[in-house]
Design an enzyme around this catalytic site. Structure first.
Site, PDB file in Angstrom:
ATOM      1  N   GLY A 183      43.847  37.330  45.129  1.00 49.13           N
ATOM      2  CA  GLY A 183      44.415  35.971  45.472  1.00 49.13           C
ATOM      3  C   GLY A 183      45.568  35.738  44.859  1.00 49.13           C
ATOM      4  N   THR A 184      45.798  35.977  43.650  1.00 52.95           N
ATOM      5  CA  THR A 184      47.101  35.831  42.821  1.00 52.95           C
ATOM      6  C   THR A 184      48.256  36.412  43.547  1.00 52.95           C
ATOM      7  OG1 THR A 184      46.029  35.994  40.797  1.00 52.95           O
ATOM      8  CG2 THR A 184      48.255  36.127  40.669  1.00 52.95           C
ATOM      9  N   GLN A 218      38.388  29.059  45.899  1.00 57.62           N
ATOM     10  CA  GLN A 218      37.165  28.737  45.444  1.00 57.62           C
ATOM     11  C   GLN A 218      36.286  28.233  46.902  1.00 57.62           C
ATOM     12  OE1 GLN A 218      35.374  29.324  42.613  1.00 57.62           O
ATOM     13  NE2 GLN A 218      37.218  30.320  41.597  1.00 57.62           N
ATOM     14  N   HIS A 229      36.801  39.092  45.808  1.00 63.28           N
ATOM     15  CA  HIS A 229      35.677  39.217  44.836  1.00 63.28           C
ATOM     16  C   HIS A 229      34.999  37.815  44.505  1.00 63.28           C
ATOM     17  CE1 HIS A 229      38.016  37.781  41.017  1.00 63.28           C
ATOM     18  NE2 HIS A 229      39.060  37.951  41.805  1.00 63.28           N
ATOM     19  N   CYS A 243      41.076  33.447  33.527  1.00 63.96           N
ATOM     20  CA  CYS A 243      42.460  33.713  33.229  1.00 63.96           C
ATOM     21  C   CYS A 243      42.628  32.674  32.044  1.00 63.96           C
ATOM     22  CB  CYS A 243      43.245  33.195  34.380  1.00 63.96           C
ATOM     23  SG  CYS A 243      43.003  34.016  35.791  1.00 63.96           S
TER      24      CYS A 243
END
Ligand code: PLP
Length: 386
Positions: A72-73, A182, A204, A330
């Site tokens: 996603g990042t 999310q 994930h 994170c």
């Protein structure tokens, strides 16, 4: 003793569907860019997964594309930097966002601010996007808006559809990006319903392996060349993301999504019941639930402990085989109090004493019983801070 995993917003265990697909895909070793049959077999797996992702996102034919990334990042960096590189409007310098974004958005915007963009953060006190502040921030200088759909620490659902509709109504040229990591497969949405040009998702968080995510890009963005690739090289993913595809991860992502597709209502019902049960049990011990005042995802429960550091409680629970989180995975690497919880309205000390319990369809009532029992012991035994 069975481990009790309640940190599903950080990552999730693999589903059977994902594992089965991995077993199949490991045998398909070709490079999807190769023209021979071995390569084409791998390309077929990637195409099949892409079709599943587009279908799960409710994207109609030719309405947009889905580009696989490593997480996603990366998808968000591609979205934000890819649009910034492509920018042609000199007067478009303002970026709207919220004050509680995941670091993958917030830190990317820190960089863009060094490049001269003006970042305007809309407050999200008590988990609600401040519509008045949004109205005030509307200006012809708006280049892009990036709002998350569900906050990863509080579960608050932001009215992204309403906010993007308002932005697009006033400034149709503004680009809209949603971090839906999310919310994907948990909330019903489509790019059209969200008024989103770009949407980030990650595998994930929904029982696919780590190392795969992706970005939805509207056809209009591609046609008008409003986004350029972030990773350049061999031209994979229709030139939008170079680098040999993670065929195994991508196909497992498709399978995990497909597995959830037909069962969304059933999963959501189960998790809502677990949430109700957890709230009832938690209300009997000395913790405060940080429940958003607007809509929220039932799978994420954020609690504040009475003057006990979340990390201390986390280790106590972990010793009992119960896994929760002391903030996003994170921010647990950082010494700063969580930006999301401060934005929600917690003091730094309260944020430091807060735990996130995040459920999945694999949790049961007994897991909540075990959690509450272990929390109760911790509340009696653990050292309080001033
Ligand atoms: N956005 C949100 C809201 C998240 O919760 C996360 C992960 O926790 C990410 C983005 C980053 O996703 P990934 O871990 O796939 O890079």
């Amino acid at each position: 003793m069975r481990d009790i995993y309640m940190d599903n917003s950080a990552t999730t265990p693999l589903s059977k569907a994902a594992k089965d697909k991995i077993s199949e895909a490991v045998e398909v070793f070709g490079n999807p860019s190769s023209l021979h049959s071995a390569g084409q077999a791998a390309q077929k797996l990637v195409d099949e997964a892409r079709a599943r992702l587009l279908s799960a996102l409710g994207v109609r034919q030719r309405q947009g594309s889905f580009v696989f990334t490593s997480c996603g990042t990366e998808a968000t960096s591609f979205a934000l930097f890819g649009c910034a590189y492509a920018k042609t409007r000199r007067d478009a310098t303002r970026i709207l966002t919220t004050d509680s974004e995941h670091p993958s958005v917030a830190r990317a915007l820190d960089r863009l601010s060094l490049d001269g963009f003006e970042i305007v953060k809309i407050p999200t006190k008590n988990g609600v996007l401040d519509k008045e502040a949004l109205k005030k921030a509307l200006d012809k200088k708006i280049f892009l808006a990036t709002f998350m759909l569900v906050n990863n620490e509080t579960g608050a659902i932001y009215d992204v559809a309403g906010a993007f509709a308002e932005i697009k109504r006033a400034y149709p040229n503004a680009i809209t990006h949603c971090d839906a990591v999310q919310g994907f497969m948990k909330l019903p949405f489509t790019p059209t319903a969200l008024h989103a040009d770009l949407i980030t998702v990650s595998g994930h968080k929904l029982h696919a392996p780590k190392g795969v995510g992706g970005l939805y890009i509207s056809a209009e963005m591609l046609k008008a060349k409003k986004i350029v690739p972030f990773l350049v090289g061999g031209g994979q993913e229709s030139g939008m993301r170079s680098g040999t595809e993670n065929v195994i991860g991508i196909s497992a992502f498709g399978a995990a999504v497909n597995d959830i597709m037909g069962r969304r209502a059933e999963i959501s019902k189960k998790i809502s019941k677990l949430r109700e049960y957890a709230e009832e049990k938690l209300s009997k011990i000395d913790v405060r639930i940080n429940r958003p005042s607007g809509e929220y995802l039932p799978s994420i429960i954020n609690i504040t402990l009475p003057s006990i550091k979340s990390e201390t409680m986390l280790h106590h629970l972990s010793a009992d085989g119960i896994y929760v989180s002391s903030g996003s995975a994170c921010s647990s690497h950082s010494a700063h109090p969580s930006e999301s919880l401060i934005a929600f309205g917690l003091t730094p000390k309260e944020a430091d004493c807060s735990l996130r319990i995040s459920l999945s369809e694999y949790n049961e009532k007994e897991d909540i019983d075990a959690l509450v029992a272990s929390l109760s012991v911790g509340l009696e035994r653990l050292v309080r801070i001033r």
